[in-house]
Motif scaffolding. Structure first.
Motif, PDB file in Angstrom:
ATOM      1  N   ASP A 151     -28.401 -24.241   0.756  1.00 16.31           N
ATOM      2  CA  ASP A 151     -27.741 -25.538   0.712  1.00 16.31           C
ATOM      3  C   ASP A 151     -28.455 -26.444  -0.275  1.00 16.31           C
ATOM      4  O   ASP A 151     -29.697 -26.528  -0.265  1.00 16.31           O
ATOM      5  CB  ASP A 151     -27.762 -26.191   2.100  1.00 16.31           C
ATOM      6  N   GLY A 152     -27.681 -27.128  -1.119  1.00 21.45           N
ATOM      7  CA  GLY A 152     -28.304 -28.035  -2.060  1.00 21.45           C
ATOM      8  C   GLY A 152     -27.311 -28.669  -3.001  1.00 21.45           C
ATOM      9  O   GLY A 152     -26.099 -28.469  -2.882  1.00 21.45           O
ATOM     10  N   ILE A 153     -27.819 -29.466  -3.929  1.00 24.79           N
ATOM     11  CA  ILE A 153     -26.999 -30.080  -4.961  1.00 24.79           C
ATOM     12  C   ILE A 153     -27.693 -29.901  -6.306  1.00 24.79           C
ATOM     13  O   ILE A 153     -28.915 -29.786  -6.374  1.00 24.79           O
ATOM     14  CB  ILE A 153     -26.749 -31.582  -4.691  1.00 24.79           C
ATOM     15  N   ALA A 154     -26.890 -29.884  -7.371  1.00 22.46           N
ATOM     16  CA  ALA A 154     -27.424 -29.694  -8.715  1.00 22.46           C
ATOM     17  C   ALA A 154     -27.064 -30.885  -9.593  1.00 22.46           C
ATOM     18  O   ALA A 154     -25.933 -31.375  -9.559  1.00 22.46           O
ATOM     19  CB  ALA A 154     -26.875 -28.404  -9.320  1.00 22.46           C
ATOM     20  N   PHE A 155     -28.057 -31.346 -10.365  1.00 21.04           N
ATOM     21  CA  PHE A 155     -27.864 -32.421 -11.335  1.00 21.04           C
ATOM     22  C   PHE A 155     -28.179 -31.882 -12.729  1.00 21.04           C
ATOM     23  O   PHE A 155     -28.878 -30.880 -12.876  1.00 21.04           O
ATOM     24  CB  PHE A 155     -28.847 -33.579 -11.077  1.00 21.04           C
ATOM     25  N   HIS A 156     -27.709 -32.585 -13.756  1.00 21.82           N
ATOM     26  CA  HIS A 156     -28.210 -32.325 -15.102  1.00 21.82           C
ATOM     27  C   HIS A 156     -29.652 -32.816 -15.165  1.00 21.82           C
ATOM     28  O   HIS A 156     -30.021 -33.792 -14.506  1.00 21.82           O
ATOM     29  CB  HIS A 156     -27.366 -33.051 -16.149  1.00 21.82           C
ATOM     30  N   ARG A 157     -30.477 -32.176 -15.951  1.00 20.17           N
ATOM     31  CA  ARG A 157     -31.894 -32.564 -16.046  1.00 20.17           C
ATOM     32  C   ARG A 157     -32.077 -34.014 -16.485  1.00 20.17           C
ATOM     33  O   ARG A 157     -33.142 -34.606 -16.246  1.00 20.17           O
ATOM     34  CB  ARG A 157     -32.622 -31.642 -17.022  1.00 20.17           C
ATOM     35  N   SER A 158     -31.076 -34.557 -17.128  1.00 19.16           N
ATOM     36  CA  SER A 158     -31.195 -35.927 -17.621  1.00 19.16           C
ATOM     37  C   SER A 158     -31.456 -36.936 -16.497  1.00 19.16           C
ATOM     38  O   SER A 158     -31.996 -38.021 -16.747  1.00 19.16           O
ATOM     39  CB  SER A 158     -29.926 -36.330 -18.383  1.00 19.16           C
ATOM     40  N   VAL A 159     -31.088 -36.584 -15.234  1.00 17.07           N
ATOM     41  CA  VAL A 159     -31.300 -37.531 -14.130  1.00 17.07           C
ATOM     42  C   VAL A 159     -32.788 -37.763 -13.872  1.00 17.07           C
ATOM     43  O   VAL A 159     -33.161 -38.788 -13.291  1.00 17.07           O
ATOM     44  CB  VAL A 159     -30.644 -37.066 -12.807  1.00 17.07           C
ATOM     45  N   LEU A 160     -33.618 -36.833 -14.293  1.00 17.82           N
ATOM     46  CA  LEU A 160     -35.054 -36.962 -14.046  1.00 17.82           C
ATOM     47  C   LEU A 160     -35.621 -38.220 -14.685  1.00 17.82           C
ATOM     48  O   LEU A 160     -36.575 -38.814 -14.175  1.00 17.82           O
ATOM     49  CB  LEU A 160     -35.800 -35.727 -14.569  1.00 17.82           C
ATOM     50  N   ASP A 161     -35.039 -38.620 -15.805  1.00 16.40           N
ATOM     51  CA  ASP A 161     -35.572 -39.766 -16.553  1.00 16.40           C
ATOM     52  C   ASP A 161     -34.857 -41.082 -16.258  1.00 16.40           C
ATOM     53  O   ASP A 161     -35.208 -42.120 -16.834  1.00 16.40           O
ATOM     54  CB  ASP A 161     -35.486 -39.479 -18.060  1.00 16.40           C
ATOM     55  N   VAL A 162     -33.862 -41.056 -15.378  1.00 15.53           N
ATOM     56  CA  VAL A 162     -33.143 -42.305 -15.051  1.00 15.53           C
ATOM     57  C   VAL A 162     -34.097 -43.235 -14.301  1.00 15.53           C
ATOM     58  O   VAL A 162     -34.663 -42.858 -13.262  1.00 15.53           O
ATOM     59  CB  VAL A 162     -31.895 -42.021 -14.192  1.00 15.53           C
ATOM     60  N   PRO A 163     -34.339 -44.438 -14.804  1.00 16.13           N
ATOM     61  CA  PRO A 163     -35.328 -45.335 -14.171  1.00 16.13           C
ATOM     62  C   PRO A 163     -34.873 -45.895 -12.820  1.00 16.13           C
ATOM     63  O   PRO A 163     -33.689 -46.093 -12.581  1.00 16.13           O
ATOM     64  CB  PRO A 163     -35.480 -46.462 -15.201  1.00 16.13           C
ATOM     65  N   VAL A 164     -35.844 -46.113 -11.948  1.00 19.44           N
ATOM     66  CA  VAL A 164     -35.614 -46.769 -10.660  1.00 19.44           C
ATOM     67  C   VAL A 164     -35.759 -48.267 -10.892  1.00 19.44           C
ATOM     68  O   VAL A 164     -36.801 -48.727 -11.384  1.00 19.44           O
ATOM     69  CB  VAL A 164     -36.616 -46.271  -9.597  1.00 19.44           C
ATOM     70  N   THR A 165     -34.730 -49.026 -10.543  1.00 20.40           N
ATOM     71  CA  THR A 165     -34.722 -50.461 -10.867  1.00 20.40           C
ATOM     72  C   THR A 165     -35.780 -51.258 -10.111  1.00 20.40           C
ATOM     73  O   THR A 165     -36.214 -52.313 -10.575  1.00 20.40           O
ATOM     74  CB  THR A 165     -33.335 -51.065 -10.575  1.00 20.40           C
ATOM     75  N   SER A 166     -36.215 -50.757  -8.938  1.00 23.65           N
ATOM     76  CA  SER A 166     -37.199 -51.491  -8.125  1.00 23.65           C
ATOM     77  C   SER A 166     -38.615 -50.967  -8.310  1.00 23.65           C
ATOM     78  O   SER A 166     -39.495 -51.214  -7.479  1.00 23.65           O
ATOM     79  CB  SER A 166     -36.809 -51.411  -6.645  1.00 23.65           C
ATOM     80  N   HIS A 167     -38.842 -50.221  -9.399  1.00 24.00           N
ATOM     81  CA  HIS A 167     -40.161 -49.628  -9.642  1.00 24.00           C
ATOM     82  C   HIS A 167     -41.276 -50.677  -9.605  1.00 24.00           C
ATOM     83  O   HIS A 167     -41.167 -51.748 -10.190  1.00 24.00           O
ATOM     84  CB  HIS A 167     -40.170 -48.943 -11.008  1.00 24.00           C
ATOM     85  N   ASP A 168     -42.328 -50.333  -8.872  1.00 22.09           N
ATOM     86  CA  ASP A 168     -43.509 -51.202  -8.779  1.00 22.09           C
ATOM     87  C   ASP A 168     -44.730 -50.296  -8.699  1.00 22.09           C
ATOM     88  O   ASP A 168     -44.960 -49.623  -7.694  1.00 22.09           O
ATOM     89  CB  ASP A 168     -43.409 -52.087  -7.537  1.00 22.09           C
ATOM     90  N   GLN A 169     -45.523 -50.298  -9.754  1.00 22.91           N
ATOM     91  CA  GLN A 169     -46.649 -49.368  -9.846  1.00 22.91           C
ATOM     92  C   GLN A 169     -47.683 -49.589  -8.752  1.00 22.91           C
ATOM     93  O   GLN A 169     -48.211 -48.637  -8.177  1.00 22.91           O
ATOM     94  CB  GLN A 169     -47.316 -49.499 -11.218  1.00 22.91           C
ATOM     95  N   SER A 170     -47.981 -50.838  -8.433  1.00 26.19           N
ATOM     96  CA  SER A 170     -49.002 -51.103  -7.423  1.00 26.19           C
ATOM     97  C   SER A 170     -48.518 -50.694  -6.036  1.00 26.19           C
ATOM     98  O   SER A 170     -49.274 -50.139  -5.229  1.00 26.19           O
ATOM     99  CB  SER A 170     -49.394 -52.588  -7.431  1.00 26.19           C
ATOM    100  N   LEU A 171     -47.221 -50.937  -5.733  1.00 20.97           N
ATOM    101  CA  LEU A 171     -46.677 -50.523  -4.437  1.00 20.97           C
ATOM    102  C   LEU A 171     -46.599 -48.998  -4.354  1.00 20.97           C
ATOM    103  O   LEU A 171     -46.832 -48.419  -3.288  1.00 20.97           O
ATOM    104  CB  LEU A 171     -45.290 -51.135  -4.219  1.00 20.97           C
ATOM    105  N   PHE A 172     -46.274 -48.365  -5.469  1.00 19.31           N
ATOM    106  CA  PHE A 172     -46.245 -46.903  -5.485  1.00 19.31           C
ATOM    107  C   PHE A 172     -47.616 -46.341  -5.117  1.00 19.31           C
ATOM    108  O   PHE A 172     -47.736 -45.432  -4.291  1.00 19.31           O
ATOM    109  CB  PHE A 172     -45.827 -46.380  -6.861  1.00 19.31           C
ATOM    110  N   ALA A 173     -48.653 -46.886  -5.715  1.00 18.15           N
ATOM    111  CA  ALA A 173     -50.013 -46.426  -5.428  1.00 18.15           C
ATOM    112  C   ALA A 173     -50.365 -46.642  -3.959  1.00 18.15           C
ATOM    113  O   ALA A 173     -50.983 -45.792  -3.311  1.00 18.15           O
ATOM    114  CB  ALA A 173     -51.014 -47.158  -6.331  1.00 18.15           C
TER     115      ALA A 173
END
Length: 335
Positions: free
Chosen positions: A192-214
């Motif tokens: 079971d799964g889903i497939a994307f084009h590899r291009s989705v890997l580089d789509v940015p997350v709009t709420s990205h926060d480096q300090s919160l990620f850490a």
């Protein structure tokens, strides 16, 4: 095997929004409304084994998992959801889900694989779950697919460019699956799964926060360590056999290498817990065999192959040692 209580909470809330009686569903799930607030608590995988059946009955929706997934939010999964919101791109999101899978569930295994221009996100219920509660496992796989698309849309602000969806079940509900997933549907697939084009890997997350990620990455790493420390070595091995080897029992040297040690150390660790590789494999095979016996769509020969026996004669002999009955007699008794 276990999962985070937030999963039960979101299923109950989701079902209630589709017409189920909230308090009645809580009673059937064996949980109080107050307990649902303890979202990060891990519970045994059979905490409420027939919850999905109750939800389907109360909503009258055979594809309720698919529909609940359409309304999910990353934060519904607790800490892992906050990490996903702070990732830099969707590739990092999918990798985080797979890396920290055990912090929210060990019964639904997420994994990433690459093939040409496609990236596959697999969501696979554990073999024992499939064997004992097939309808529940299928609902979980469905919610995994639709919630992945929903997560992409929330985090990137764009519709999910999914290429195809894979189903281990037979062809059914084609029109509704097509409406929700909007992609090629592949039934009777091996996973079971889903497939994307590899291009989705580089789509940015709009709420990205480096300090919160850490911050959340550090917190989840610590949680993962604590959960791992609770397991005995025998439990760790058993989980690896169920998840990474799909219930099969490889040669002892292969199992040892998979857990990062030589055979001698591997056997010593088991002996320290008064166990052995042979005993764990036998116990696991027995549990899977008994669960598969309750399935109407698997005959004795198929079960023998699934469990890795060289032939059905060996399986019959082992089964009789476990239960005192031959598989055919046991299957008839269950019916």
């Amino acid at each position: 095997m276990e999962f985070q209580l937030s999963i039960i909470r979101d299923l109950i809330y989701g079902a209630a929004s589709h017409g189920a009686n909230f308090h009645q569903l809580c009673r059937k799930a064996g949980v109080t409304p107050q307990e649902l607030s303890d979202a990060e608590r891990m519970v045994h995988w059979e905490y409420s084994p027939y919850l999905w059946d109750h939800i389907v009955e109360m909503t009258g929706d055979e594809l309720i998992g698919l529909h609940i997934g359409q309304e999910s939010r990353p934060t519904g999964y607790g800490m892992i959801g906050y990490l996903l919101q702070s990732c830099s791109n969707f590739g990092e999101v999918m990798q985080a889900v797979c890396s920290f899978n055990d912090t929210f569930s060990t019964v639904l295994r997420y994994s990433l694989e690459y093939e040409g221009d496609l990236v596959y996100l697999f969501m696979e219920p554990m073999p024992l779950w499939w064997s004992k509660y097939p309808s529940s496992a299928q609902q979980a796989a469905d919610i995994g697919k639709s919630s992945a698309l929903r997560t992409f849309q929330i985090l990137t602000g764009k519709p999910a460019p999914v290429v195809k969806a894979l189903f281990t079940c037979g062809k059914k509900h084609v029109t509704e699956y097509q409406r929700v997933l909007q992609c090629e549907l592949v039934f009777n697939a091996p996973r079971d799964g889903i497939a994307f084009h590899r291009s989705v890997l580089d789509v940015p997350v709009t709420s990205h926060d480096q300090s919160l990620f850490a911050l959340f990455n550090s917190m989840l790493t610590e949680k993962q360590k604590k959960l791992s420390a609770r397991k005995t070595f025998s439990e760790e091995l058993r989980l690896a056999l169920l998840t990474d080897f799909k219930g099969q029992t490889p040669p002892v040297d292969v199992a040892a290498s998979h857990l990062g040690m030589n055979t001698r150390t591997f056997q010593r660790r088991l002996a320290e817990e008064n166990s052995s590789y042979r005993a764990i494999c036998s116990s696991l095979r027995k549990e899977l065999a008994l669960a598969l016996m309750e399935s109407d769509n698997k005959n004795v020969n198929e079960i023998a192959v699934l469990l890795g026996y060289a032939d059905h004669t060996s399986f019959r002999r082992a089964f009789k040692n476990w239960t005192g009955l031959l598989p055919k007699a046991a299957k008839e008794k269950i019916k």
